[in-house]
Structures are given as structure tokens and as C-alpha cells.
Design a protein around this motif. Sequence first.
Motif, short mmCIF file in Angstrom:
data_model
loop_
_atom_site.label_atom_id
_atom_site.label_comp_id
_atom_site.label_asym_id
_atom_site.label_seq_id
_atom_site.Cartn_x
_atom_site.Cartn_y
_atom_site.Cartn_z
N LYS A 1 0.86 -1.19 0.00
CA LYS A 1 0.00 0.00 0.00
C LYS A 1 0.89 1.23 0.00
O LYS A 1 1.69 1.43 0.91
CB LYS A 1 -0.91 0.02 1.24
CG LYS A 1 -1.63 1.36 1.48
CD LYS A 1 -2.55 1.34 2.71
CE LYS A 1 -3.08 2.75 3.02
NZ LYS A 1 -3.97 2.79 4.20
N GLY A 2 0.72 2.07 -1.02
CA GLY A 2 1.52 3.28 -1.12
C GLY A 2 0.67 4.52 -1.17
O GLY A 2 0.62 5.23 -2.17
N CYS B 1 0.63 7.97 -0.40
CA CYS B 1 1.71 8.91 -0.08
C CYS B 1 1.27 9.96 0.92
O CYS B 1 2.09 10.50 1.66
CB CYS B 1 2.22 9.56 -1.36
SG CYS B 1 3.02 8.34 -2.44
N MET C 1 2.42 5.10 3.31
CA MET C 1 3.01 4.36 2.17
C MET C 1 4.06 3.36 2.65
O MET C 1 4.88 2.88 1.87
CB MET C 1 3.63 5.32 1.14
CG MET C 1 4.31 6.57 1.67
SD MET C 1 5.57 6.22 2.90
CE MET C 1 6.80 5.48 1.84
N ALA D 1 4.39 0.01 0.87
CA ALA D 1 5.12 0.13 -0.40
C ALA D 1 6.62 0.29 -0.13
O ALA D 1 7.46 -0.30 -0.81
CB ALA D 1 4.59 1.31 -1.20
N LEU E 1 0.47 3.45 -5.80
CA LEU E 1 0.83 4.77 -5.28
C LEU E 1 -0.25 5.79 -5.59
O LEU E 1 -0.57 6.03 -6.76
CB LEU E 1 2.17 5.22 -5.90
CG LEU E 1 3.36 4.28 -5.69
CD1 LEU E 1 4.56 4.72 -6.55
CD2 LEU E 1 3.75 4.23 -4.21
N GLU F 1 -2.46 9.52 -3.72
CA GLU F 1 -2.60 10.47 -2.61
C GLU F 1 -4.11 10.60 -2.36
O GLU F 1 -4.88 10.77 -3.31
CB GLU F 1 -1.98 11.82 -3.01
CG GLU F 1 -1.94 12.82 -1.89
CD GLU F 1 -1.29 14.13 -2.32
OE1 GLU F 1 -0.29 14.52 -1.72
OE2 GLU F 1 -1.80 14.77 -3.27
#
Length: 498
Positions: A259-260, A262, A283, A286, A311, A313
Motif C-alpha cells: 500500500k503506497g 503517499c 506508504m 510500499a 501509489l 494520494e
Amino acid sequence: MIELNFTEGELPASGTLVVGIGAPATLGATATGLDKKSKGLIRRALEQAGGLKHGKFQELVLPRGLELDRLLLVGIGKPEGLSRLDREELGARVARKLEALGVEAAALAPLDGLELGAAPAAAAAELALGAKLASYAFRKYQTPEKDEAKRLGQLTVYLTEVLGDALAASVEAQAAAVARARDLVSEPANVLYPETFAERCRELGELGVEVEVIDEAGLEQLGMRALLGVAQGSARQPRVVVMRWRGAKQAKPLVLVGKGVCFDTGGISIKPAGGMEEMKWDMAGAGAVVGAMHAIAGRKAKAHVVGIIGLVENMPSGTAQRPGDVVKAMSGKTIEVINTDAEGRLVLADVLHYAKEHLDPSAMVDLATLTGAVIVALGHENAGLFANDEKLAGNLARAAETVGEGLWRLPLGKAYTKHIKSQLADIKNVGRGREAGATAGAVFLEEFVGELPWAHLDIAGVAWSSREQPLAAKGATGFGVRLLDELVRLAYEADAKG
Ligand code: BES
Ligand code: MN
Ligand code: ZN
């Protein structure tokens, strides 16, 4: 981080020498020699102190005329014997002690003749690794002050036999890999966002990892609407990165999924302001996958491993996804988004499905800072382990034990899968409020893995630490890097027994 040197040369003629002492006052070969040269100084000091327990220190400043300036005696022996973790944590203690003494460069004497639970050279390498991991600090944004305390910069490890290339490479690979993960996790979200994160992943190319970045158009084409739904509130474009290490010919890889997120504001279901800055490390799953790929490639592991990270946001905005929206995941399943803050599972739904369909895994392990509920259940002592396969769960538990990254099994099961039934769509992205929140996240992910052996590690409680840890300063822990490296070592390498 300190720099390590391994040498079979003569002991240094000046400076600080760290000398291991067995329980309670047993001298190894080097200590015996030094004791003779100093007219019984070491034995006398140990007698006065009543011996040195494991992890305790005694500092001896030597008179002029003797070759060295200072001996730092460290108690090594333990009645029950030493584990690998004991040796690493001992190295960490040594590094912290040297730093506290203001020593900038030190030497570690050969450990020959002591009860170490391993060959002297291997034990010394483990000590050195522990010292290196403990000395990591993220200082990128701190302007150095002139009167700053001196830092330990170098540890020279003296050996009586050559340290094998493989062992030396493994130490350096593990240290660099953990540092890479900690660096990523520590970066603020204005610096590290999906595009810049993906760029950093490309650096793994230097180690022979094949790196492929899927951009927004590619994700649209694949139909990753669950992941894209999370990303749509942000000005930053999402990315998926696939990293392949082909260290063995076997066709089916072990796939590591991360899981990224950010930054996780919660989206329209926005989080409270207090502590929200912590969500820069959403993150960390990741980061751990990237770190693990570094460790595996860095020591040229004989295994086929693929890392894949989603990835994004998670932001609130005029284009953000709303509570109540329905999205169609890449798998075809429809999801009712009840809470936009349960975004990690939406991202992983598509990444797991992609991995299953496109990467032909033998097994999948995902890491995610998925729920606050796992912290309620386990605190910061263990990550939650969920698995649909006993062998994989057992191997993970063994690896966790070896490297000291705790895992504690939590349940999956049909009864819990009912918690994510939706009136409107196939499933919804939350369970039943405060009931079994970590499992609700896990059974949601399970919808996208099918019959493959799979494990999910909820690392929300262990990715970041507000306290110093045995092998890490406060802050990003790098949890998962050594765990996954060890999993590969024990169960997925050509000569593994798992
Ligand atoms: N990233 C958070 C989980 C988290 C919490 C990580 C604390 C690290 C520390 C995750 O995206 C989240 O917000 N989860 C929600 C899920 C809920 C809305 C079902 C949570 O745990 O509150
Ligand atoms: Mn969230
Ligand atoms: Zn999150």
C-alpha cells in the motif's frame, strides 16, 4: 549510518577497541592476549565488577605506552545461549554506547574463543549489522550545527578468518535495504508523491531489478477504477510500479504487494487535524516492498520475486470521490465507498487483482498500514497477520521470529465476510463500525485474491515508532524489509527448506 570494514589484519595501534567478554568473565583469544600485555588489567577490572552480564559495558582507559587508548569491554555471554537477534541487538547497544562516548571510529576485536551461538566471523558480521541498523538517522532536512556532538562514523571489524563474500554482501544489502525503506517512509508528502516515489523505484535498476511504471492512462486502460477513485481527489497522478527480480528460473514468482498512500487525509471523510502529519507514512507497505526488493537483489537471492505497489494520494477536493459512490474494480466487482478514509483496501483491491491476473504468482504477501483497529488490538508490538494458507502463515511466523519483527495471527472467515455486504453493490469498503476492524479490511482484500496462497500484514502499528527500538531510532522502522528477505531465504530460494 556507520561504515563497516571487515579485515583480517593486525589489531589497530591506537583508538578504541571493543572487546567481547563471555559470561560471566571468560576471556576470548584477543582479550587473553591484551590482558597479558596489560599485566592483568582486564581480569582485574572484571573481578572488581563481578563479571560482565550480556549487554553491559566496562570502559577501560589505558595508560600511555600501551598501544590502544581505550578498551570497551562488552558482556556477550548468556546462560541460555545467543540467538541471531541477540547478536544483532548487542551490536546495536555497542553502537549506541560508542556514540554516547563520543567515539567517531572504533574497532571490534575478533570474537574467537567466546560462546556466540555462531562462528566468530558470522557473529561479528551480525553484530556489525545491528550496529549499522541502530545508527541510522534521517537528517536530510536538518542543517548541521557547528558544535554538533561527534557521531560514530566507522566500525572496523577484525576477524581471524575471511568473511565469505556472500555474508558480507548480505550484511550490506540488508543495511542498505532497510535504510532505503526508512528513507522513503520518512520523506514528507510534498517531496514524495506517486510520481517521485516511482522515480525512486527506478534506482533498483542498478541492482538488476526490472522496474516498470504504469502511469494514469495505463491504469485507466486496465480498468483500475477502485484505485483511480481514490486518486481522483488529488492533483498528483497515481502510479503502479512493478519490480521484478529474476534470481531463479522458476516460472511462478512470490509476489510482494504494498500500500503506497503517499498521504492520507481521509478524503471527503476527512481525518481530524491532530496527528494528521503521521499520514505521510501511509506508504510504509510500499516502502517495505521496495526495501525488500533491494535486500533480495542486493544479495543476489536465488529466487524469483516480484514487488508491486499502488501509489496514490488521498485528498478532499471538488473532484474527490464521495461517500456513497460506487466504483467498479478491475476484477469486475462493484464497491460501495461508504467511507473515503478506508482507501488502502480500494487501492490494494486493484493491485492484488492485477498481480493475480498478470504476474502468475505462486503466493502473494501484502503489507499495508491499513487500519487503526489493528493498533487497538495489538498495540505497537506486533503487526496483524491474516492468511488463507497455513504453510505461508507458518513461514512468515518463522521469519518474523528470526528477525524480531513481530506478527500475530488474526482471523479471516465467512462470518466476517458478511460484515462487508452492501445493499447497493457487491461489497462495501467498511465493516460494522468498531467490530473487528482489522479483519474487515482483510476480508475485503481477500475478495480480490481468489484461491492463491495469500497473506496480509497490517503494519499500521509497527511502521513508525515514537520510541527507540532495539535496532532502530525513533521514526520509520523499516518493518517488513528483513521479514520478507528472511521469508525468501527460508522458503523461496532454490535451496530453501521451507
Ligand atoms: N491509513 C489509515 C490507517 C492508519 C491509522 C494507519 C493509524 C496508521 C495509523 C487507513 O487508511 C484508515 O484511515 N483506516 C480507517 C478505516 C475505517 C474508515 C474503516 C481507520 O482505521 O480508521
Ligand atoms: Mn485512510
Ligand atoms: Zn490509509
